[in-house]
Design an enzyme around this catalytic site. Sequence first.
Site, PDB file in Angstrom:
ATOM      1  N   HIS A 220       0.833  -1.194   0.000  1.00 39.37           N
ATOM      2  CA  HIS A 220       0.000   0.000   0.000  1.00 39.37           C
ATOM      3  C   HIS A 220       0.872   1.249   0.000  1.00 39.37           C
ATOM      4  O   HIS A 220       1.905   1.308   0.669  1.00 39.37           O
ATOM      5  CB  HIS A 220      -0.904   0.027   1.231  1.00 39.37           C
ATOM      6  CG  HIS A 220      -1.852  -1.122   1.314  1.00 39.37           C
ATOM      7  ND1 HIS A 220      -3.129  -1.076   0.822  1.00 39.37           N
ATOM      8  CD2 HIS A 220      -1.714  -2.371   1.823  1.00 39.37           C
ATOM      9  CE1 HIS A 220      -3.736  -2.231   1.030  1.00 39.37           C
ATOM     10  NE2 HIS A 220      -2.898  -3.036   1.644  1.00 39.37           N
ATOM     11  N   SER A 221       0.433   2.252  -0.726  1.00 36.63           N
ATOM     12  CA  SER A 221       1.133   3.532  -0.706  1.00 36.63           C
ATOM     13  C   SER A 221       0.980   4.167   0.672  1.00 36.63           C
ATOM     14  O   SER A 221      -0.061   4.054   1.326  1.00 36.63           O
ATOM     15  CB  SER A 221       0.544   4.465  -1.771  1.00 36.63           C
ATOM     16  OG  SER A 221       1.129   5.747  -1.702  1.00 36.63           O
TER      17      SER A 221
END
Length: 556
Positions: A215-216
């Site tokens: 995930h960013s």
Amino acid sequence: MDQALLLIHNELPRTNLTVYWNFDRCYHCLLQVLASVSQGRKAGEPGVAAVAVGTQHWSILQLNDSAEGKHVCRLEYKFGEFGNYSLLVKHVRDGVSEIACDLVVNKEPIDSNLPVGIAFLVGMALIIMLSILRFLLSLEDFQNWISKAINSRETDRLINSELGSPSRASDPQPEAWRRLATPMRLHCVDTFRGMALTIMVFVNYGGGKYWYFKHSSWNGEPCPESCCFFRFVFIMGASIFLSMTSILQRGCSKFRLLGKIAWRSFLLICIGIFVVNPNYCLGPLSWEKARIPGVLQRLGATYFVVAALELLFARPVPETCASERSCFSLLDITASWPQWLFVLILEGVWLALTFFLPVPGCPTGYLGPGGIGDGGRYRNCTGGAAGYVDRLLLGDQHLYQHPSSTVLYHTEVAYDPEGILGTINSIVMAFLGVQGLVSAALTKASENEGFIPVNKNLWSLSYVTTLSSLAFLILLALYPVVDVKGLWTGAPFFYPGMNSILVYVGHEVFANYFPFQWKLGDQQSHKEHLVQNVVATALWVLIAYVLYRKKVFWKI
């Protein structure tokens, strides 16, 4: 894993150094103290400090004089995994005050991306081989050759030679089947859903521990993660339209259908709460700490709103439009003005709350990650209004305690990426199609500088419009290939797409069980993690295939 060794040599006489570090991807972040390097104990002997630095992104290193706080040097460098480096800090030459910071590679890093490349090539080779085999099996001469090779009995050979092999052209049955068949299911929709689900399973299982499969931390979004959850929401909206239109054309009672919609949404939310609160290894879970938001919870809420809108306001497509295609091309939009009005009102609510709701201790309209971002001025403002509304209505203990923003921004407050405000834009995503130009305007075609950056944690408007556009283009490409021309059956993604709820819940519940996870020989090896995650993902695809063959489907 994802680290390199850095030896800092301080050759400056009578000077102690403080080394600050951070990733360049951490937007407007405070630099963090990495090490303190004292002067050498003896003349001509440098002080040395050994530190580990991250290798996921470009690093920023800044060296200051510890006593005076004076800036000594600053450099940016992309370290390689398991590499060994030396940073030499010294005067350019004797008698000159100018200082040089030279980075030397002591040991070359490994190519940690090589396993991904090999896995991709192996996968492509398998797909090509299966495609060639499928093409050969479709050839009548090849089928006859296979039949003769397997069946050696002379009587069968004589019968076949006299009667001939029945051809598709002379067989009247398929045409009769086509006339009597009910409306066929669009395989491209199940293929699309299966692609999203397969990628999601792989990413959730670790993605080989590669940073670009994670995930960013805040703004921006790596492609693999972008291809997961948002596709579920988008394809759910498309599926609602297709199924609702078909059911309404058959004259089904709207009241009865509304009850089914409410029941299905309720089940999705209940299953979601069960999935996100595992306690099989940690003992009984306290109700005070049970997480409420989650992926299936958001899908359930989104499904209820969008399906109810379609049910209450949509009108069956006239038969003349379906058969003769004589209706106005924008009829599906103009006839849906109540739904559009409701969705625009919802989006207005999101914009008003996001940019005008006062949040204690935070600037109004703040969209940042908090923590050390923005110079560390808003440490407890993660998510701005979105985080505040969740903490106010649900409470800190009922939110996700380890958001992705902690990785780069060292945030300390709970924040849930599947929170309440983000669900509004999830509804918009399920309803809307292509909005690519709107996205470009909102983001200024940049990661951090736009009016509303692309942000999966917030489910920002630009995130919705950008990824809805991408999803529409993918579905637009799949439809002619899978359903119109029949160039691809959608396999293997078609099978998990037909059993998406079972595969999603199953991969979450059994994530820590053999054979989906086993003890690795080297926990620091991307290769071993990648093999484990690919095998686990392939097992769920295989399970979905077996269930499909057995005609077992979990529907709610």
